[in-house]
Design an enzyme around this catalytic site. Structure first.
Site, mmCIF file in Angstrom:
data_model
loop_
_atom_site.group_PDB
_atom_site.id
_atom_site.type_symbol
_atom_site.label_atom_id
_atom_site.label_comp_id
_atom_site.label_asym_id
_atom_site.label_seq_id
_atom_site.Cartn_x
_atom_site.Cartn_y
_atom_site.Cartn_z
ATOM 1 N N GLU A 61 0.675 -1.062 0.081
ATOM 2 C CA GLU A 61 0.171 0.086 0.006
ATOM 3 C C GLU A 61 0.884 1.315 -0.029
ATOM 4 O O GLU A 61 0.744 2.040 0.859
ATOM 5 C CB GLU A 61 -0.883 -0.042 1.272
ATOM 6 N N TYR A 173 -0.196 -7.348 -1.835
ATOM 7 C CA TYR A 173 -1.060 -6.832 -1.321
ATOM 8 C C TYR A 173 -2.383 -7.426 -1.883
ATOM 9 O O TYR A 173 -2.897 -6.840 -2.913
ATOM 10 C CB TYR A 173 -0.975 -5.160 -1.435
ATOM 11 N N ASP A 212 0.341 -8.306 3.142
ATOM 12 C CA ASP A 212 -1.042 -7.887 3.595
ATOM 13 C C ASP A 212 -1.818 -8.718 2.806
ATOM 14 O O ASP A 212 -2.306 -8.515 1.697
ATOM 15 C CB ASP A 212 -1.228 -6.551 3.642
ATOM 16 N N ASN A 214 -4.992 -9.773 3.885
ATOM 17 C CA ASN A 214 -6.442 -9.330 4.097
ATOM 18 C C ASN A 214 -7.393 -10.420 4.501
ATOM 19 O O ASN A 214 -8.280 -10.233 3.992
ATOM 20 C CB ASN A 214 -7.065 -8.251 3.092
ATOM 21 N N ASP A 329 -1.590 1.887 10.225
ATOM 22 C CA ASP A 329 -2.464 1.128 10.838
ATOM 23 C C ASP A 329 -1.996 -0.394 11.132
ATOM 24 O O ASP A 329 -2.923 -0.941 11.612
ATOM 25 C CB ASP A 329 -3.808 1.163 10.264
#
Length: 604
Positions: A61, A173, A212, A214, A329
């Site tokens: 990201e 990602y 990541d 997710n 985050d």
């Protein structure tokens, strides 16, 4: 020391650059790593990587475009970088992999998970390159579900793949399931990722997947799961049976799969290294909701992973999260490989197989990294950064020593370390011969050859050319062989001792005199006169000579800085000093004087 792989969703690398250049004190300070400790101390990517103690850093990201790339992002000293930027959605997604040149060096690099993109400056797709230039494992026709166009999957900047001799590294990602509008795209991406990994393993290659993803794989990987499911009226079995979580659990070892496995996914392929070293740890979260500020209470989820294939499971000695490092985050996650690993029962140093052949041997570097090792996908080869370097290189890298080129002469010049006698003898030989070629600044008249830079700075003035007339105002020194150079600064001022045996036949025939070394005298005297005795006396220890007389020097300074001496009049008498005290042009009145007015010195 082993090799550490670190993965971190930085949630926008563009904000890092904005704050660093403009010193913004807005909300950006809370949305990038350099707004927090310990990153704010130095605010460079090099310092960040040193704090992470990583050899490979996979960032997700990044949220940048091609125009946002800056020198401090690409030209990181000692690091190489590979970007995957979105082709259509600007400032969206994005993956970057940084590799430390001192530790590891990939042999191939690709962008995208399917291989439909083309390398830089090429119109051939990655999967259509010759076998020795491609990583391999591309999905074959019929392997993908066909939910999304293949080009669209690889055009959002979501995957960079590097191949090392030891394994294939996939930094990715994965799309998030925010509002459910992109479920097909998300599932299509995870499906392509699963197929590519299994194909690579079937080829006999080891695989490391990091990034990541997710997606969570068990109830330990999220907080307050049962309470949320109770409010939504969903069971745990139904929650983990959704297509994305079911697919992920079929990919990893020890994943919980409800019902029979899908076709071509009968066997797991990767180990979750975080759970391998911390199988029952609770609260091991990597992502938090910053809008609700849930990080202090550790209410989050674990969706960032480092996974590896089964044949390299024993290579790793540690894996963990770094929840204390702020700046996004998400928090960084890492896995560290051992220094010595086992391949087919043979122990191998990890750095030997993390670099191309003949770079490391038994953990010892055989050659340094050079720009020739750059791969076509390297960001350092982007036209804006190609053949450029960081400004720090001008201070920390030693420049190459330039080769000194001398005018070619007929006789080879002596080395600077040889004594003066050999240098003078070679000078006499060279002065009698004509050089093969000379620079344009050299005239046709022959001149005495000069020693190289770093040797004696003063050449013997006794060796002169026949065509150059000798100045009458300059004295000539006797050529005197010596095996010792000048030992102190006083050699510039003290005249050299001249003995009668040291006088050559050429000097006996020369009617000119031996002058002072410092050139203070311009008077010519015969050699046989008392000047030679004076030179000898000046060179004796304790004799100051005519070079420096402290008494005379003191008197000279006293005349300048001491009390003013009254001048004499034309009659040889001292003038009378009169001081005027009255205001006006002639302050005061003249006192009585004892001599004529022309002998008065007025000190107004």
């Amino acid at each position: 020391m082993g090799v550490r792989i670190t993965s971190w969703n930085v949630n926008g690398i563009r904000y890092i650059l904005t704050q660093r250049r403009e010193n913004l004190k807005s909300n950006f300070c809370n949305r990038n790593p350099f707004g927090y400790q310990p990153w704010r101390e130095k605010r460079t990517f090099e310092a960040m990587f040193d704090i992470l103690e990583a050899d490979i850093v996979v960032m997700q990201e990044t949220k940048i475009q091609r125009k946002d790339l800056q020198d401090d992002m690409v030209l990181v000293p000692g690091w190489d970088v590979y970007f995957s930027l979105p082709k259509h959605k600007k400032g969206y997604a994005g993956v970057a992999i940084y590799t430390r040149n001192a530790t590891c060096m990939p042999i191939r690099a690709e962008e995208g998970i399917i291989g439909v993109l083309c390398p830089p400056n090429s119109s051939t797709k990655f999967r259509e390159l010759p076998p020795d230039q491609q990583i391999g494992g591309y999905p074959r026709p019929g392997q993908l579900a066909g939910l999304v166009d293949e080009v669209a999957l690889d055009s959002e900047g979501r995957c960079v793949i590097l191949e090392f001799p030891a394994f294939v590294l996939i930094g990715t990602y994965s799309p998030a399931n925010s509002d459910g509008t992109r479920d097909d795209f998300r599932l299509g991406f995870l499906d392509a990722l699963d197929v590519r990994i299994r194909n690579l393993i079937a080829m006999g290659k080891r695989v490391v997947l990091t990034g990541d993803l997710n997606v969570i794989r068990s109830s330990l990987d999220t907080s307050n799961l049962f309470e949320r499911l109770r409010k939504e009226g969903m069971t745990v079995e139904d929650f983990f049976s959704t297509p994305s979580r079911r697919l992920f659990n079929q990919l990893v070892f020890e994943g919980h799969v409800r019902g029979p496995r899908d076709e071509n996914r009968e066997q797991p392929a990767l180990w979750d290294l975080g759970r391998l070293f911390h199988p029952t740890r609770e609260g091991m979260f990597t992502c938090w909701d910053t809008k609700k500020n849930t990080r202090p209470a550790n209410v989050g989820s674990r969706i960032d992973y480092v996974l590896c294939s089964d044949d390299m499971k024993a290579w790793f000695e540690d894996s963990n999260i770094q929840e204390g490092l702020m700046g996004s985050d998400h928090c960084p996650v890492y896995a560290t490989m051992k220094e010595i690993v086992s391949i087919d029962g043979e122990e191998v140093h990890i750095r030997d197989i993390m670099n191309p052949p003949r770079v490391f041997k038994d953990g010892i570097r055989l050659r340094d990294w050079t720009t020739k090792d750059l791969l076509p996908l390297s960001a350092k080869l982007i036209p804006e950064f190609d053949r450029r370097r960081s400004i720090k290189d001008m201070f920390f890298k030693k420049p190459a020593t330039p080769k000194t080129t001398l005018a070619p002469i007929s006789e080879p010049s002596e080395a600077p370390s040889q004594d003066l006698a050999k240098l003078q003898s070679s000078t006499n030989e060279e002065s009698t011969s004509t050089p093969l070629s000379q620079p344009e600044s050299v005239t046709s008249a022959t001149s005495p050859a000069k020693p190289r830079a770093g040797g004696l700075k003063r050449t013997p003035s006794g060796v002169t050319s026949a065509s150059r007339p000798q100045k009458k105002t300059k004295a000539i020194l006797a050529k005197e062989p010596s095996s010792k150079g000048q030992s102190s600064l006083m050699g510039f001022f003290k005249p050299k001792t001249t003995d009668s045996p040291g006088v050559t036949s050429d000097m006996k025939e020369d009617p000119k005199s031996i002058g002072e070394v410092d050139g203070t005298t311009d008077i010519e005297t015969p050699i046989e006169s008392s000047a030679s005795d004076e030179v000898k006396g000046a060179s004796e220890p304790g004799s100051p000579g005519k070079v420096f007389d402290p008494i005379e020097s003191k008197e000279s300074w006293s005349k300048l800085l001491g009390k003013r001496v009254m001048p004499k009049c034309e009659h040889g008498e001292d003038c009378i000093s009169l001081v005027t005290k009255k205001a006006g042009v002639n302050r005061g009145t003249f006192p009585r004087f004892n001599h004529t007015p022309h002998c008065i010195d007025f000190n107004l």
